[in-house]
Design a protein around this motif. Sequence first.
Motif, PDB file in Angstrom:
ATOM      1  N   GLN A   1      45.966  40.576  28.499  1.00 41.86           N
ATOM      2  CA  GLN A   1      44.921  40.589  29.411  1.00 41.86           C
ATOM      3  C   GLN A   1      44.279  39.324  29.530  1.00 41.86           C
ATOM      4  O   GLN A   1      44.510  38.977  30.810  1.00 41.86           O
ATOM      5  CB  GLN A   1      44.353  41.772  29.458  1.00 41.86           C
ATOM      6  CG  GLN A   1      45.170  43.118  29.393  1.00 41.86           C
ATOM      7  CD  GLN A   1      44.445  44.183  30.059  1.00 41.86           C
ATOM      8  OE1 GLN A   1      43.141  44.262  29.365  1.00 41.86           O
ATOM      9  NE2 GLN A   1      45.119  44.912  30.040  1.00 41.86           N
ATOM     10  N   LEU A   2      43.310  38.812  28.258  1.00 45.95           N
ATOM     11  CA  LEU A   2      43.247  37.069  28.388  1.00 45.95           C
ATOM     12  C   LEU A   2      44.230  36.135  29.272  1.00 45.95           C
ATOM     13  O   LEU A   2      43.292  35.039  29.641  1.00 45.95           O
ATOM     14  CB  LEU A   2      42.453  36.624  27.320  1.00 45.95           C
ATOM     15  CG  LEU A   2      41.492  37.700  27.086  1.00 45.95           C
ATOM     16  CD1 LEU A   2      40.408  37.154  25.740  1.00 45.95           C
ATOM     17  CD2 LEU A   2      40.052  37.462  28.018  1.00 45.95           C
ATOM     18  N   ASP A   3      45.026  36.419  29.018  1.00 45.60           N
ATOM     19  CA  ASP A   3      46.503  35.139  29.364  1.00 45.60           C
ATOM     20  C   ASP A   3      46.935  35.332  30.206  1.00 45.60           C
ATOM     21  O   ASP A   3      47.417  34.629  30.967  1.00 45.60           O
ATOM     22  CB  ASP A   3      47.116  34.996  27.781  1.00 45.60           C
ATOM     23  CG  ASP A   3      47.583  34.929  26.525  1.00 45.60           C
ATOM     24  OD1 ASP A   3      46.230  34.346  26.847  1.00 45.60           O
ATOM     25  OD2 ASP A   3      48.296  35.028  25.727  1.00 45.60           O
ATOM     26  N   GLY A   4      46.354  36.163  30.997  1.00 43.67           N
ATOM     27  CA  GLY A   4      46.444  36.796  32.087  1.00 43.67           C
ATOM     28  C   GLY A   4      48.279  36.794  32.919  1.00 43.67           C
ATOM     29  O   GLY A   4      49.007  36.879  34.016  1.00 43.67           O
ATOM     30  N   ILE A   5      49.215  38.128  31.870  1.00 38.91           N
ATOM     31  CA  ILE A   5      50.495  38.176  31.697  1.00 38.91           C
ATOM     32  C   ILE A   5      50.297  38.977  32.966  1.00 38.91           C
ATOM     33  O   ILE A   5      50.167  40.184  32.919  1.00 38.91           O
ATOM     34  CB  ILE A   5      50.575  38.614  30.908  1.00 38.91           C
ATOM     35  CG1 ILE A   5      50.514  37.352  29.529  1.00 38.91           C
ATOM     36  CG2 ILE A   5      52.298  38.930  30.656  1.00 38.91           C
ATOM     37  CD1 ILE A   5      50.948  36.509  29.612  1.00 38.91           C
ATOM     38  N   ASP A   6      51.686  38.659  33.750  1.00 39.95           N
ATOM     39  CA  ASP A   6      52.129  39.250  35.510  1.00 39.95           C
ATOM     40  C   ASP A   6      52.744  40.284  35.139  1.00 39.95           C
ATOM     41  O   ASP A   6      53.407  41.345  35.475  1.00 39.95           O
ATOM     42  CB  ASP A   6      51.919  38.273  36.244  1.00 39.95           C
ATOM     43  CG  ASP A   6      51.110  37.454  37.104  1.00 39.95           C
ATOM     44  OD1 ASP A   6      49.876  37.756  37.167  1.00 39.95           O
ATOM     45  OD2 ASP A   6      50.985  36.242  36.524  1.00 39.95           O
ATOM     46  N   ILE A   7      54.244  39.903  34.054  1.00 40.24           N
ATOM     47  CA  ILE A   7      54.734  40.674  33.549  1.00 40.24           C
ATOM     48  C   ILE A   7      55.645  40.269  31.795  1.00 40.24           C
ATOM     49  O   ILE A   7      55.005  39.073  31.438  1.00 40.24           O
ATOM     50  CB  ILE A   7      56.240  39.579  34.269  1.00 40.24           C
ATOM     51  CG1 ILE A   7      56.514  39.957  35.905  1.00 40.24           C
ATOM     52  CG2 ILE A   7      57.762  40.746  33.667  1.00 40.24           C
ATOM     53  CD1 ILE A   7      57.509  39.657  36.445  1.00 40.24           C
TER      54      ILE A   7
ATOM     55  N   LEU B   1      43.450  47.709  33.616  1.00 39.22           N
ATOM     56  CA  LEU B   1      43.979  46.652  34.108  1.00 39.22           C
ATOM     57  C   LEU B   1      42.799  46.118  34.854  1.00 39.22           C
ATOM     58  O   LEU B   1      42.715  45.777  36.401  1.00 39.22           O
ATOM     59  CB  LEU B   1      45.206  45.598  34.373  1.00 39.22           C
ATOM     60  CG  LEU B   1      46.362  46.289  33.952  1.00 39.22           C
ATOM     61  CD1 LEU B   1      47.849  46.293  34.746  1.00 39.22           C
ATOM     62  CD2 LEU B   1      46.285  45.189  32.941  1.00 39.22           C
ATOM     63  N   PRO B   2      41.226  46.293  34.290  1.00 39.82           N
ATOM     64  CA  PRO B   2      39.996  46.395  35.536  1.00 39.82           C
ATOM     65  C   PRO B   2      39.793  44.870  35.690  1.00 39.82           C
ATOM     66  O   PRO B   2      39.313  44.586  36.915  1.00 39.82           O
ATOM     67  CB  PRO B   2      39.070  46.925  34.715  1.00 39.82           C
ATOM     68  CG  PRO B   2      39.666  46.730  32.988  1.00 39.82           C
ATOM     69  CD  PRO B   2      40.945  46.221  33.107  1.00 39.82           C
ATOM     70  N   ASN B   3      40.085  43.747  35.229  1.00 39.89           N
ATOM     71  CA  ASN B   3      40.160  42.335  35.629  1.00 39.89           C
ATOM     72  C   ASN B   3      41.379  41.344  35.799  1.00 39.89           C
ATOM     73  O   ASN B   3      41.215  40.850  36.092  1.00 39.89           O
ATOM     74  CB  ASN B   3      39.254  41.742  34.355  1.00 39.89           C
ATOM     75  CG  ASN B   3      38.064  42.247  33.682  1.00 39.89           C
ATOM     76  OD1 ASN B   3      36.867  42.634  34.152  1.00 39.89           O
ATOM     77  ND2 ASN B   3      38.301  42.507  32.573  1.00 39.89           N
ATOM     78  N   TYR B   4      42.243  42.425  36.704  1.00 39.89           N
ATOM     79  CA  TYR B   4      43.387  42.005  36.544  1.00 39.89           C
ATOM     80  C   TYR B   4      42.979  41.032  38.000  1.00 39.89           C
ATOM     81  O   TYR B   4      42.735  41.883  38.962  1.00 39.89           O
ATOM     82  CB  TYR B   4      44.901  42.578  36.235  1.00 39.89           C
ATOM     83  CG  TYR B   4      45.832  41.921  37.223  1.00 39.89           C
ATOM     84  CD1 TYR B   4      47.159  40.885  36.415  1.00 39.89           C
ATOM     85  CD2 TYR B   4      46.600  41.968  38.486  1.00 39.89           C
ATOM     86  CE1 TYR B   4      47.452  40.051  37.279  1.00 39.89           C
ATOM     87  CE2 TYR B   4      47.766  41.414  38.535  1.00 39.89           C
ATOM     88  CZ  TYR B   4      47.985  40.403  38.260  1.00 39.89           C
ATOM     89  OH  TYR B   4      49.172  39.610  38.258  1.00 39.89           O
ATOM     90  N   VAL B   5      43.606  40.421  38.485  1.00 42.20           N
ATOM     91  CA  VAL B   5      43.642  38.840  39.675  1.00 42.20           C
ATOM     92  C   VAL B   5      44.366  38.689  40.068  1.00 42.20           C
ATOM     93  O   VAL B   5      45.551  37.872  39.598  1.00 42.20           O
ATOM     94  CB  VAL B   5      43.001  37.688  39.536  1.00 42.20           C
ATOM     95  CG1 VAL B   5      42.777  36.863  40.955  1.00 42.20           C
ATOM     96  CG2 VAL B   5      41.309  38.225  39.149  1.00 42.20           C
ATOM     97  N   LYS B   6      45.145  39.479  41.135  1.00 39.84           N
ATOM     98  CA  LYS B   6      47.141  38.977  41.490  1.00 39.84           C
ATOM     99  C   LYS B   6      47.263  37.720  41.955  1.00 39.84           C
ATOM    100  O   LYS B   6      46.104  36.794  42.711  1.00 39.84           O
ATOM    101  CB  LYS B   6      47.016  39.915  42.569  1.00 39.84           C
ATOM    102  CG  LYS B   6      48.643  40.327  42.983  1.00 39.84           C
ATOM    103  CD  LYS B   6      48.932  40.765  44.246  1.00 39.84           C
ATOM    104  CE  LYS B   6      50.675  40.809  44.928  1.00 39.84           C
ATOM    105  NZ  LYS B   6      50.382  41.884  46.195  1.00 39.84           N
TER     106      LYS B   6
END
Length: 359
Positions: free
Chosen positions: A310-316, A225-230
Amino acid sequence: ELLKLNTIQMCHNNKNIREHLTAFKELLVHNPYDYQLQYLIGMTYHKLNEYNDAFHHLKLAISIADNMMDNASDIFNVIGCKVNALYTIAQIYYYMNHMYLCRYYALQAYGTNPNDADVNNLLAVVYTGLRHIDKAIEHFEKIPDENKTPAVYVNMGTAYAFKLDYKKAIECYDMLPNNLAAYQNKLFTSHYILHTITDDMYMYNLHKDINQFYPNIITDKRLALPNYVKKSADQKLRIGFISGEYIYNNIRGVIMYFMHSIFEGMNRDKFELYCYSIRPITQVQELYPNIHWKYIHSAINTDELRDIIQLDGIDILFDLAGHTAEDRLDVFVKRAAPIQISYCAYPNTTGVPNIDYHI
């Protein structure tokens, strides 16, 4: 005919399906009554998941073939094309969850050629889904052993499991030691014979060994997840759910009996919901318009689905299948979300190390 053969050969060497469609349609100008060409166009629309156009051309192929039956010099090819067109229509209705329409067209194909292995397999699968198990097994038995594909053995095992003949079901799955679907079905079915298993570690080891089918497990979250932003405290968390049974046979699937209250009760000020469905979900979309619904058809591979999530920005991300039909554990193996949870459909661990929690 020569132009058609050249076009078919060209399409074999070209992966752009939309270009196939253009080429076949250009040929249609020369002979709109070519049943094979109508069938090819219908199949191409099928691959593009454009089902209305697929139905149109497949039905034209059937009609043209019917008109040629009495005086065709290549009657074997005419019958074969008709059966294939009917089978494809039935197959599309199966994926659209219209089981009775699926059965109708499959029976039309069976009436034309009762010895077709694909048609008998599809009818058996439909009858299994409708819980007419004896009729399902009758169609499986019509397929000669030399024509039984891995899919047939997996489907046979499912039918025997519904008949409560778990030993026979596992025998079918054991015919395919290197087949993921067969192994998963064996995992599920083994829960029904726990009282006969004396080795306390048997189920543990059986689940752990599922990873032989997933050689490229990505356990490092930073790599996956290199582009995931918390999210910050004031941002909504995005929760995703993956299932193939939001709907079945045009009614709510089993999963929805578990998920209905969750969807209704989730605080939308804090959470945004995304549902990824293995099957078309028009009816469910209408019931829950405030959920982001996405149809992830079979042509979407593991990496493509992971990228969509991942583009949808799913957290869980919730897996609602486990080792049941139409799971997408492959995308959990690649770590599509920071937190991944298994819930609802499967009573045990998945054995996949990237599933962080089981509810």
